[in-house]
Design an enzyme around this catalytic site. Structure first.
Site, PDB file in Angstrom:
ATOM      1  N   SER A 238       8.117 -18.375   3.558  1.00 57.44           N
ATOM      2  CA  SER A 238       6.886 -17.859   2.969  1.00 57.44           C
ATOM      3  C   SER A 238       5.798 -18.913   3.087  1.00 57.44           C
ATOM      4  O   SER A 238       6.046 -20.023   3.564  1.00 57.44           O
ATOM      5  CB  SER A 238       7.109 -17.486   1.510  1.00 57.44           C
ATOM      6  OG  SER A 238       7.249 -18.676   0.757  1.00 57.44           O
ATOM      7  N   LYS A 239       4.623 -18.539   2.615  1.00 53.10           N
ATOM      8  CA  LYS A 239       3.454 -19.400   2.750  1.00 53.10           C
ATOM      9  C   LYS A 239       3.670 -20.807   2.220  1.00 53.10           C
ATOM     10  O   LYS A 239       3.099 -21.761   2.734  1.00 53.10           O
ATOM     11  CB  LYS A 239       2.277 -18.779   2.007  1.00 53.10           C
ATOM     12  CG  LYS A 239       1.386 -17.991   2.932  1.00 53.10           C
ATOM     13  CD  LYS A 239       0.108 -17.617   2.224  1.00 53.10           C
ATOM     14  CE  LYS A 239      -0.754 -16.762   3.119  1.00 53.10           C
ATOM     15  NZ  LYS A 239      -1.708 -15.963   2.394  1.00 53.10           N
ATOM     16  N   ARG A 240       4.491 -20.914   1.183  1.00 48.55           N
ATOM     17  CA  ARG A 240       4.617 -22.260   0.619  1.00 48.55           C
ATOM     18  C   ARG A 240       5.394 -23.203   1.531  1.00 48.55           C
ATOM     19  O   ARG A 240       5.406 -24.404   1.318  1.00 48.55           O
ATOM     20  CB  ARG A 240       5.216 -22.200  -0.790  1.00 48.55           C
ATOM     21  CG  ARG A 240       6.634 -21.803  -0.829  1.00 48.55           C
ATOM     22  CD  ARG A 240       7.122 -21.480  -2.237  1.00 48.55           C
ATOM     23  NE  ARG A 240       8.394 -20.808  -2.123  1.00 48.55           N
ATOM     24  CZ  ARG A 240       9.532 -21.426  -1.926  1.00 48.55           C
ATOM     25  NH1 ARG A 240       9.570 -22.736  -1.842  1.00 48.55           N
ATOM     26  NH2 ARG A 240      10.651 -20.747  -1.784  1.00 48.55           N
ATOM     27  N   HIS A 241       6.036 -22.658   2.580  1.00 45.00           N
ATOM     28  CA  HIS A 241       6.707 -23.532   3.549  1.00 45.00           C
ATOM     29  C   HIS A 241       5.745 -24.008   4.636  1.00 45.00           C
ATOM     30  O   HIS A 241       6.101 -24.808   5.482  1.00 45.00           O
ATOM     31  CB  HIS A 241       7.853 -22.788   4.240  1.00 45.00           C
ATOM     32  CG  HIS A 241       8.974 -22.431   3.310  1.00 45.00           C
ATOM     33  ND1 HIS A 241       9.204 -21.140   2.891  1.00 45.00           N
ATOM     34  CD2 HIS A 241       9.920 -23.188   2.713  1.00 45.00           C
ATOM     35  CE1 HIS A 241      10.240 -21.124   2.080  1.00 45.00           C
ATOM     36  NE2 HIS A 241      10.690 -22.349   1.952  1.00 45.00           N
ATOM     37  N   GLY A 242       4.545 -23.483   4.637  1.00 41.12           N
ATOM     38  CA  GLY A 242       3.579 -23.835   5.691  1.00 41.12           C
ATOM     39  C   GLY A 242       3.036 -22.558   6.304  1.00 41.12           C
ATOM     40  O   GLY A 242       3.067 -21.507   5.672  1.00 41.12           O
TER      41      GLY A 242
END
Ligand code: GLU
Length: 469
Positions: A238-242
């Site tokens: 998801s977005k929090r991984h990049g």
């Protein structure tokens, strides 16, 4: 039988790398088998679908070079077809009206949960015909109550689901819009899809869809359900991984070929080969070679591939992407050297096209200030004479080539009894603004004579000012 595959995104957001990988697998399977590839926009959820998302998906597919031979089809343009078939099912007794109110369904659900059962629609309206007048209703599909659905997934093997596990799903909402599971089935049939390649999040839908296909006397396609992509911490990517949007990778300076190569290997392998040209991907790709296990996204490997493709792709190919980035940065290509030449000089020094732009600014843009550290070290009064002499020699060159520039720098160092660095470093800082660049003769050849001389003057003025203050 000719192979026909499809990519069928719901336009509710940007093109996610997971979606892009599914699209790539689906596309490769068609391309490697002289088949057709359909793009279908599944926009039946009118509330969540947006034109912006449709544009973003198409832009992403085009940037990746995943060309479709048919489409884009839009489900919202096919409502008449779905409704005709729903009517046909009703007429044949294979679908029926259900007048359950949301409160009734909630109560049904709560009761089942309290009894420790799986919540499901019990079929209360299956055989009723006492329709209340002018009340809203949905149409449900009459799922067979006996037997089971068995299908062979290309990735997961044989899957069997008892029909008793499946309840009577809604195929037409009370607002008259058909639902996803029904539209997919009709489309895959009408469009002649032979292989459905999609995310494993749809695997529970497959037995339901097969039952509908059977009710319509439609052929059953083959299926391949692709596993999820995880982040480096094992959670769903998801977005929090990049970055997770394909276009973000473009903006960050990746080449489409690098992303495709990365995605094809993320969950599929052919021996231990890592680098695949498009032709090799098409040649070797098989659905059966896709891994069952989820794969973890590894940005370092993507960076490594990007570096590889920046260095080894045909320069003209890299140039078209670099031009896009230069333009994004408002750098005017016509004010500097041919970008092919810049790529040749700089490709070894960067991991992304974004970095390539950053270290190539001075070719296209004058600078008002020198890098403070480099200037402090190299633009000192002692460098003045070297810059003066080299400027005169460079100015006198009739032929502006790396060889003649090299000779001018050499002669300057010799005539002043200085090491090359004592001439080269001030000259580099003067002309590029900082202390890093490719070989100076090549760099100056690309900067051009006029700008080189102007910039040496700028550096000389800087040294003078510095001496005065
Ligand atoms: N529209 C669905 C999605 O975006 C995919 C359906 C399918 O591939 O069958 O998740």
């Amino acid at each position: 039988m000719a192979i026909k595959t499809r990519f069928a995104p719901s336009p509710t957001g940007f093109l996610h790398v997971g979606g892009a990988r599914t699209a790539l697998y689906s596309w490769l399977y068609s391309q490697g088998n002289e088949g057709e590839f359909v793009l279908r926009i599944e926009d039946t959820d009118i509330e969540r679908s947006t034109q912006e998302a449709i544009d973003a998906i198409i832009e992403g597919m085009e940037w990746l070079g995943l060309k479709w031979s048919e489409g884009p089809y839009y489900q919202t343009k096919r409502f008449d077809r779905y409704k005709d078939l729903i009517q046909q099912l009703i007429d044949e007794g294979k679908a029926y009206r259900c007048y359950c109110k949301p409160e009734e369904l909630d109560a049904m659900r709560e009761k089942q949960m309290a009894a420790g059962e799986k919540p499901r629609y019990t079929g209360v309206w299956r055989d009723r015909t006492d329709y209340p007048e002018s009340e809203p209703f949905v149409i449900r599909f009459r799922t067979p109550q006996e037997g089971s659905v068995t299908f062979t997934d290309h990735i997961r093997g044989t899957i069997e689901v008892a029909n008793q596990e499946l309840d009577d799903l809604i195929i037409l909402r009370s607002d008259g819009s058909p639902t996803y599971n029904f539209c997919v089935v009709v489309d895959d049939w009408d469009m002649g899809i032979t292989h459905v390649v999609r995310g494993e999040d749809h695997i529970n839908n497959t037995p339901r869809q097969i039952n509908i296909l059977r009710a319509l006397n439609a052929p059953e396609p083959e299926y391949a359900h692709v596993s999820m992509i995880l982040g480096d911490d094992g959670a769903k990517l998801s977005k929090r991984h990049g970055a997770v949007s394909v276009m973000q990778y473009r903006d960050d300076g990746y080449l489409p070929q690098a992303l495709l190569n990365y995605l094809v290997r993320l969950g599929w392998s052919h021996g231990d080969q890592e680098i695949f040209s498009l032709a090799e991907m098409k040649e070797h790709f098989t659905l059966d070679g896709i891994n069952k296990a989820a794969s973890a996204f590894n940005t370092e490997k993507l960076v490594w591939l990007n570096q590889h493709y920046i260095k080894t792709s045909p320069v003209s190919e890299v140039a078209s992407h670099l031009a896009w980035h230069l333009n994004e940065q408002k750098l005017d290509i016509s004010t500097g050297p041919a970008i092919e030449d810049v790529i040749q000089a700089q490709a070894d020094r960067v991991k992304t096209l974004k970095e390539l732009v950053e270290i190539s600014r001075y070719f296209y843009e004058d600078f008002a200030e020198f890098d403070a550290k480099a200037a402090k070290k190299h633009l000192r009064p002692v460098a003045k004479e070297a810059l003066d002499v080299v400027k005169t020699k460079l100015e006198a060159l009739a032929d502006w080539q790396p060889e003649t520039i090299h000779a001018a720098i050499n002669e300057t160092a010799e005539s002043l009894g200085l090491g090359m660095g004592k001439v080269g470093m001030p000259l580099r800082v003067a002309t590029t603004g900082a202390g890093n660049s490719p070989a100076l003769d090549i760099t100056l050849a690309l900067i051009g004579k006029t700008k080189t001389v102007q910039r040496i003057d700028q550096a000389l003025a800087f040294i003078e000012q510095r001496a005065a203050s």
